[in-house]
Design a protein around this motif. Structure first.
Motif, PDB file in Angstrom:
ATOM      1  N   LYS A   1      63.035  61.855  40.833  1.00 25.18           N
ATOM      2  CA  LYS A   1      64.344  61.326  40.456  1.00 25.18           C
ATOM      3  C   LYS A   1      64.245  60.012  39.692  1.00 25.18           C
ATOM      4  CE  LYS A   1      66.724  63.361  44.453  1.00 25.18           C
ATOM      5  NZ  LYS A   1      67.409  63.063  45.752  1.00 25.18           N
ATOM      6  N   GLY A   2      63.061  59.373  39.742  1.00 28.84           N
ATOM      7  CA  GLY A   2      62.862  58.127  39.006  1.00 28.84           C
ATOM      8  C   GLY A   2      63.097  56.871  39.812  1.00 28.84           C
ATOM      9  N   HIS A   3      63.235  56.991  41.123  1.00 25.33           N
ATOM     10  CA  HIS A   3      63.488  55.809  41.956  1.00 25.33           C
ATOM     11  C   HIS A   3      62.222  54.992  42.230  1.00 25.33           C
ATOM     12  CE1 HIS A   3      67.621  56.889  42.689  1.00 25.33           C
ATOM     13  NE2 HIS A   3      67.302  58.048  43.248  1.00 25.33           N
ATOM     14  N   ALA A   4      61.073  55.631  42.237  1.00 24.64           N
ATOM     15  CA  ALA A   4      59.829  54.950  42.629  1.00 24.64           C
ATOM     16  C   ALA A   4      59.285  54.094  41.487  1.00 24.64           C
ATOM     17  CB  ALA A   4      58.788  55.976  43.052  1.00 24.64           C
ATOM     18  N   PRO A   5      58.965  52.841  41.773  1.00 20.64           N
ATOM     19  CA  PRO A   5      58.417  51.975  40.719  1.00 20.64           C
ATOM     20  C   PRO A   5      56.942  52.301  40.452  1.00 20.64           C
ATOM     21  CG  PRO A   5      58.445  50.798  42.803  1.00 20.64           C
ATOM     22  CD  PRO A   5      59.124  52.119  43.056  1.00 20.64           C
ATOM     23  N   GLU A   6      56.496  52.032  39.256  1.00 18.08           N
ATOM     24  CA  GLU A   6      55.087  52.215  38.915  1.00 18.08           C
ATOM     25  C   GLU A   6      54.217  51.354  39.835  1.00 18.08           C
ATOM     26  OE1 GLU A   6      51.733  53.603  36.770  1.00 18.08           O
ATOM     27  OE2 GLU A   6      53.801  54.299  36.927  1.00 18.08           O
ATOM     28  N   GLY A   7      53.156  51.934  40.360  1.00 17.45           N
ATOM     29  CA  GLY A   7      52.254  51.211  41.251  1.00 17.45           C
ATOM     30  C   GLY A   7      52.672  51.241  42.701  1.00 17.45           C
ATOM     31  N   HIS A   8      53.779  51.939  43.012  1.00 13.67           N
ATOM     32  CA  HIS A   8      54.211  52.001  44.413  1.00 13.67           C
ATOM     33  C   HIS A   8      53.118  52.614  45.288  1.00 13.67           C
ATOM     34  CE1 HIS A   8      56.662  52.651  47.973  1.00 13.67           C
ATOM     35  NE2 HIS A   8      56.245  53.910  47.979  1.00 13.67           N
ATOM     36  N   GLN A   9      52.831  51.954  46.412  1.00 17.31           N
ATOM     37  CA  GLN A   9      51.830  52.462  47.352  1.00 17.31           C
ATOM     38  C   GLN A   9      52.520  53.300  48.412  1.00 17.31           C
ATOM     39  OE1 GLN A   9      48.621  50.015  48.221  1.00 17.31           O
ATOM     40  NE2 GLN A   9      47.975  51.084  50.066  1.00 17.31           N
ATOM     41  N   PHE A  10      52.096  54.549  48.513  1.00 19.18           N
ATOM     42  CA  PHE A  10      52.738  55.486  49.428  1.00 19.18           C
ATOM     43  C   PHE A  10      52.284  55.273  50.869  1.00 19.18           C
ATOM     44  CE2 PHE A  10      52.685  57.571  45.286  1.00 19.18           C
ATOM     45  CZ  PHE A  10      54.014  57.920  45.143  1.00 19.18           C
ATOM     46  N   SER A  11      53.243  55.415  51.765  1.00 17.97           N
ATOM     47  CA  SER A  11      52.956  55.356  53.197  1.00 17.97           C
ATOM     48  C   SER A  11      53.982  56.223  53.913  1.00 17.97           C
ATOM     49  CB  SER A  11      53.061  53.916  53.719  1.00 17.97           C
ATOM     50  OG  SER A  11      52.987  53.896  55.139  1.00 17.97           O
ATOM     51  N   PRO A  12      53.523  57.219  54.691  1.00 19.07           N
ATOM     52  CA  PRO A  12      54.464  58.080  55.408  1.00 19.07           C
ATOM     53  C   PRO A  12      55.388  57.289  56.335  1.00 19.07           C
ATOM     54  CG  PRO A  12      52.265  59.032  55.442  1.00 19.07           C
ATOM     55  CD  PRO A  12      52.125  57.644  54.892  1.00 19.07           C
ATOM     56  N   GLU A  13      54.914  56.128  56.789  1.00 19.06           N
ATOM     57  CA  GLU A  13      55.721  55.303  57.698  1.00 19.06           C
ATOM     58  C   GLU A  13      56.750  54.460  56.964  1.00 19.06           C
ATOM     59  OE1 GLU A  13      52.290  55.200  57.774  1.00 19.06           O
ATOM     60  OE2 GLU A  13      52.171  56.707  59.370  1.00 19.06           O
ATOM     61  N   GLN A  14      56.595  54.330  55.638  1.00 17.76           N
ATOM     62  CA  GLN A  14      57.517  53.515  54.863  1.00 17.76           C
ATOM     63  C   GLN A  14      58.039  54.306  53.668  1.00 17.76           C
ATOM     64  OE1 GLN A  14      55.047  50.078  53.985  1.00 17.76           O
ATOM     65  NE2 GLN A  14      55.797  49.004  55.802  1.00 17.76           N
ATOM     66  N   PRO A  15      58.998  55.176  53.890  1.00 15.79           N
ATOM     67  CA  PRO A  15      59.536  56.003  52.800  1.00 15.79           C
ATOM     68  C   PRO A  15      60.196  55.155  51.722  1.00 15.79           C
ATOM     69  CG  PRO A  15      60.920  56.172  54.749  1.00 15.79           C
ATOM     70  CD  PRO A  15      59.695  55.433  55.169  1.00 15.79           C
ATOM     71  N   ILE A  16      60.190  55.662  50.516  1.00 14.17           N
ATOM     72  CA  ILE A  16      60.817  54.960  49.394  1.00 14.17           C
ATOM     73  C   ILE A  16      62.321  54.874  49.638  1.00 14.17           C
ATOM     74  CG2 ILE A  16      61.315  55.069  46.920  1.00 14.17           C
ATOM     75  CD1 ILE A  16      58.644  56.598  46.626  1.00 14.17           C
TER      76      ILE A  16
END
Length: 371
Positions: free
Chosen positions: A217-232
């Motif tokens: 959808k385009g909400h995530a910024p470039e370089g975002h670090q993924f973590s299942p405990e911290q959803p976007i």
């Protein structure tokens, strides 16, 4: 988001066994004088040496390479390591390709020019964003590096690649603009390949459905670090509340390891089909890449131009379609550059054909969403 051994022959060039030697020989082989009553089947690839075989029954194992000595010592018998090579891999090659594919330098140049000249059919978008999704170790990052290698004229690892098949090496959202559009190698094309964390067997071990859709959808910024405990979400640093079409993903390419397609846990199939349902609801087209085809079929591993004659790979694509809930017409096979140091023209063609396949569905996205 990611996921041969040959025997040694004895030093003797004389075989007094009671069987003739069938089988396949790869590398420097030896021509055989066989006094048996039946002709010897088998294939020879390369220069040959003379061997005398006085046997009368077939030898069941293949001996490929001989030592430099031409005489076998009676006091020190040589240990023989035999390699079993099934002719089944070659017998499963069809006489004709099950998909039409041309292999030539002209085809490669045409495909490269098609990618170089590609422009999204939208006034507000200058780049096509393609998201790669798949299990850990499937070859997502390797595909990005391989495509860039084709346009760079040498093998490079632009997207860092891990070696583990259980832990995702990619942790962040990374967008790679494929370069090589003009005379200068660093001139960007309109093709952007997006790499994200690999899908795990459960949402606690890899990319979550929520985060995947947020990227699309385009909400995530470039370089975002993924973590299942911290959803976007709205509190994510750099979160884009109102993304425009240029920030969104315009096509999703699922990446599946062809050598593992029959052994993935059932949970992967459920995850992929849930993803596909939600992505389809967003109006984004999806395709799939079947990687590691050189490991699926030995004949294809030796000659990548056999890929569309291989029944083994055809069957693997059917399995991939069942896993993804996708018709095989959306799926294309690829071979990434992994251990190679030099480019291969036919490998390049297969990679470029995959990119061309993706861009067809990017065009459909813009046609569907044109003003």
């Amino acid at each position: 988001m990611a996921f041969a051994a040959f025997g040694k022959a004895t030093s003797s060039d004389t075989n007094s066994s009671s069987k003739p030697e069938p089988g396949f020989s790869f590398g420097p082989t030896r021509s055989v004088t066989n006094s048996s009553s039946q002709p010897e089947p088998g294939f020879s690839f390369g220069p040959t040496r003379s061997v005398t075989n006085s046997s009368s029954q077939p030898e069941t194992d293949l001996l490929v390479a001989a030592t430099s000595s031409g005489t076998k010592s009676a006091h020190k018998p040589q240990k023989v390591t035999k390699t079993h090579f099934s002719p089944l891999d070659f017998s499963l090659l069809l006489p004709n390709q099950w998909r039409n594919m041309d292999w030539s330098e002209e085809v490669k140049e045409t495909l490269m020019e098609s990618v170089r000249s590609f422009k999204p059919a939208s006034e507000s978008v200058t780049e096509a964003r393609i998201l790669l999704i798949g299990p850990v170790g499937a070859g997502k990052s390797s595909f990005i590096s391989s495509v860039q290698s084709v346009f760079s004229g040498r093998v490079i690892n632009r997207a860092m690649v891990g070696s583990s098949s259980s832990t995702s090496f990619t942790k962040k959202l990374r967008s790679f603009n494929i370069r090589g559009a003009g005379e200068k190698a660093d001139e960007p094309t309109a093709l952007v390949l997006c790499d994200v964390m690999g899908v795990g067997e459960g949402e606690s071990t890899g990319l979550t459905l929520h985060d995947a859709l947020s990227v699309i959808k385009g909400h995530a910024p470039e370089g975002h670090q993924f973590s299942p405990e911290q959803p976007i979400g709205a509190d994510t640093v750099g979160y884009m509340r109102k993304p425009s079409t240029k920030d969104q993903v315009h096509c999703v390419a699922f990446v599946v390891d062809g050598s593992k397609v029959g052994s993935y846990a059932k949970s992967f199939g459920t995850t992929f089909q849930q993803l596909r349902e939600h992505i389809s609801n967003l109006g984004v087209h999806q395709v799939a890449l079947l990687t590691h085809v050189d490991q699926v079929c030995k004949a294809t591993g030796s000659d990548i131009t056999q890929v569309y004659k291989s029944q083994t790979i055809q069957q693997a694509m059917v399995k991939a379609g069942a896993l993804l809930g996708m018709a095989t017409s959306y799926i294309v096979p690829v071979k990434n550059y992994c251990s190679e140091l030099d480019l291969d023209e036919n490998t390049d063609i297969l990679l470029l054909k995959a990119v061309d396949h993706i861009l067809q569905y990017v065009n459909l996205y813009f046609q569907d969403n044109s003003d």
